[in-house]
Structure formats: C-alpha cells, structure tokens
Scaffold this motif. Structure first.
Motif, PDB file in Angstrom:
ATOM      1  N   PRO A  50     -49.400   6.451 -77.141  1.00  0.00           N
ATOM      2  CA  PRO A  50     -50.765   6.669 -77.619  1.00  0.00           C
ATOM      3  C   PRO A  50     -51.792   6.407 -76.516  1.00  0.00           C
ATOM      4  O   PRO A  50     -51.593   5.554 -75.661  1.00  0.00           O
ATOM      5  CB  PRO A  50     -50.906   5.668 -78.753  1.00  0.00           C
ATOM      6  N   LEU A  51     -52.858   7.173 -76.552  1.00  0.00           N
ATOM      7  CA  LEU A  51     -53.939   7.013 -75.584  1.00  0.00           C
ATOM      8  C   LEU A  51     -55.232   6.810 -76.368  1.00  0.00           C
ATOM      9  O   LEU A  51     -55.596   7.636 -77.200  1.00  0.00           O
ATOM     10  CB  LEU A  51     -54.070   8.250 -74.692  1.00  0.00           C
ATOM     11  N   SER A  52     -55.891   5.719 -76.091  1.00  0.00           N
ATOM     12  CA  SER A  52     -57.159   5.424 -76.754  1.00  0.00           C
ATOM     13  C   SER A  52     -58.188   5.141 -75.676  1.00  0.00           C
ATOM     14  O   SER A  52     -57.978   4.283 -74.819  1.00  0.00           O
ATOM     15  CB  SER A  52     -57.005   4.213 -77.671  1.00  0.00           C
ATOM     16  N   VAL A  53     -59.280   5.883 -75.716  1.00  0.00           N
ATOM     17  CA  VAL A  53     -60.350   5.677 -74.743  1.00  0.00           C
ATOM     18  C   VAL A  53     -61.634   5.378 -75.505  1.00  0.00           C
ATOM     19  O   VAL A  53     -61.924   6.007 -76.511  1.00  0.00           O
ATOM     20  CB  VAL A  53     -60.541   6.906 -73.817  1.00  0.00           C
ATOM     21  N   PRO A  54     -62.400   4.404 -75.032  1.00  0.00           N
ATOM     22  CA  PRO A  54     -63.625   4.050 -75.744  1.00  0.00           C
ATOM     23  C   PRO A  54     -64.715   5.112 -75.630  1.00  0.00           C
ATOM     24  O   PRO A  54     -65.527   5.262 -76.531  1.00  0.00           O
ATOM     25  CB  PRO A  54     -64.066   2.733 -75.113  1.00  0.00           C
ATOM     26  N   ASP A  55     -64.724   5.885 -74.529  1.00  0.00           N
ATOM     27  CA  ASP A  55     -65.762   6.897 -74.330  1.00  0.00           C
ATOM     28  C   ASP A  55     -65.114   8.136 -73.730  1.00  0.00           C
ATOM     29  O   ASP A  55     -64.702   8.131 -72.567  1.00  0.00           O
ATOM     30  CB  ASP A  55     -66.852   6.349 -73.402  1.00  0.00           C
ATOM     31  N   ILE A  56     -65.014   9.204 -74.511  1.00  0.00           N
ATOM     32  CA  ILE A  56     -64.350  10.421 -74.041  1.00  0.00           C
ATOM     33  C   ILE A  56     -65.142  11.092 -72.924  1.00  0.00           C
ATOM     34  O   ILE A  56     -64.563  11.726 -72.042  1.00  0.00           O
ATOM     35  CB  ILE A  56     -64.093  11.399 -75.218  1.00  0.00           C
ATOM     36  N   ALA A  81     -56.165  16.842 -78.558  1.00  0.00           N
ATOM     37  CA  ALA A  81     -56.020  15.816 -79.588  1.00  0.00           C
ATOM     38  C   ALA A  81     -55.913  16.404 -80.990  1.00  0.00           C
ATOM     39  O   ALA A  81     -55.799  15.670 -81.969  1.00  0.00           O
ATOM     40  CB  ALA A  81     -57.193  14.844 -79.528  1.00  0.00           C
ATOM     41  N   ASN A 131     -64.958  11.554 -86.108  1.00  0.00           N
ATOM     42  CA  ASN A 131     -65.077  10.119 -85.837  1.00  0.00           C
ATOM     43  C   ASN A 131     -66.304   9.516 -86.506  1.00  0.00           C
ATOM     44  O   ASN A 131     -66.258   8.385 -86.988  1.00  0.00           O
ATOM     45  CB  ASN A 131     -65.117   9.871 -84.318  1.00  0.00           C
TER      46      ASN A 131
END
Length: 176
Positions: free
Chosen positions: A7-13, A41, A53
């Motif tokens: 999984p990849l989670s980024v706070p600011d795309i 995604a 979101n």
C-alpha cells in the motif's frame, strides 16, 4: 509466485506529483500527472479522487472525546453488584452520571404514568426515594412531564462519554 500488495499512502498527492515529475525525463504537466495518479488509484481523474476523499471525510463520525474513567469509577462505587444505586451521591458530578444510568433504564419513546416511572426507579435503587430521582431527572432535562404531573416521557439525548461508560459497566453487571 504472486507479488505482495504494497500500500502507498501520501499525505499530499500534489507534492507527490511534483516530486515524481522531477524524476521523469519528459514530465507531463502537473494536472495531467495528477490525473494519471488518480486513474492508477482507480478514479476517473483527480477531481473524482478529491471529491471521494472529501465525501469520506464528511461521512466519518467525529471522534468521541475519551471518558474520564476516574469519574466513572467514582460513580460505579455508588452501585451494588445487582446494578442498583445504593445511596444518593453527595457530589453533583457523580449524581449526574448516576442519573444518566437511571435514564438509560427508562423505556424510550413511550409515555409513562408517575407510578410506572417510580416503579422503574425503585427497581434501580435501594434507598427508597424515587421522588428525588424523578425530580432530578426532570431538572437535568432527561425526563419531561405534563403540567399536571401525570404523564412522563424520557427525553432522548446523547450521553456524555463518562455516562456511556457507566451505562456500559452497569449493563454488564445486569447481564451477569
């Protein structure tokens, strides 16, 4: 052999897209790169990702404040093993928590006569003073009555975190 999912989670795309563009030889425009990332995604485009979101954030329940378990412990000391209120507490804060627990035992959405309210309260306490409990429930805004005092109904309110914890502990005692 199947590849593991990472999984990849980024706070600011947007910042992620800028960092990715700096590493590409011929990067597309910023908006195009945002759309590519959103499609990767599973979204139609960046606007769809952003709307999803935003909607998720609106639908999430607000976080509940934690209960002060010391207050719950003080209130629990007023109840016996059969989940009956032993005595009328001296401290106002403990009284209010105990009233929430009594409120939870009254049936919701029904009109009760005074004798029915007294009967329910008498089952929940040991010191034989349903009148003080009934008046205190009314004074706290948890119970309403007609002007002539014959009919009562429980007012639906959200209990504070400490009251929810106390009600849960007493329900466990009743179930045991």
């Amino acid at each position: 052999m199947p590849k593991p999912s990472v999984p990849l989670s980024v706070p600011d795309i947007s910042a992620f897209a800028r960092a990715l563009a700096r590493q590409l030889d011929a990067p597309p425009g910023h908006q195009s790169l945002l759309n590519m990332l959103a499609r990767a995604a599973g979204f139609r485009n960046y606007q769809h990702l952003n709307a999803a979101n935003t909607a998720r954030a609106r639908l999430e329940e607000p976080p509940q404040p934690p209960a002060d378990h010391r207050q719950v412990e003080r209130a629990m000391a007023q109840w016996d093993e059969a989940a009956r209120l032993r005595q009328w507490p001296a401290r106002r804060a403990v009284q209010e928590l105990c009233l929430w627990a009594l409120w939870a035992r009254l049936p919701a959405g029904t009109t009760l006569h005074e004798r029915d309210v007294n009967g329910a309260l008498n089952l929940a306490h040991c010191f034989d003073d349903a009148a003080i409990l009934r008046r205190s429930l009314i004074g706290m805004g948890l119970l309403a009555r007609n002007t002539d005092g014959t009919d009562y109904r429980r007012l639906e309110k959200a209990p504070p975190p400490e009251a929810r914890a106390l009600i849960g502990h007493l329900s466990a005692r009743l179930a045991a």
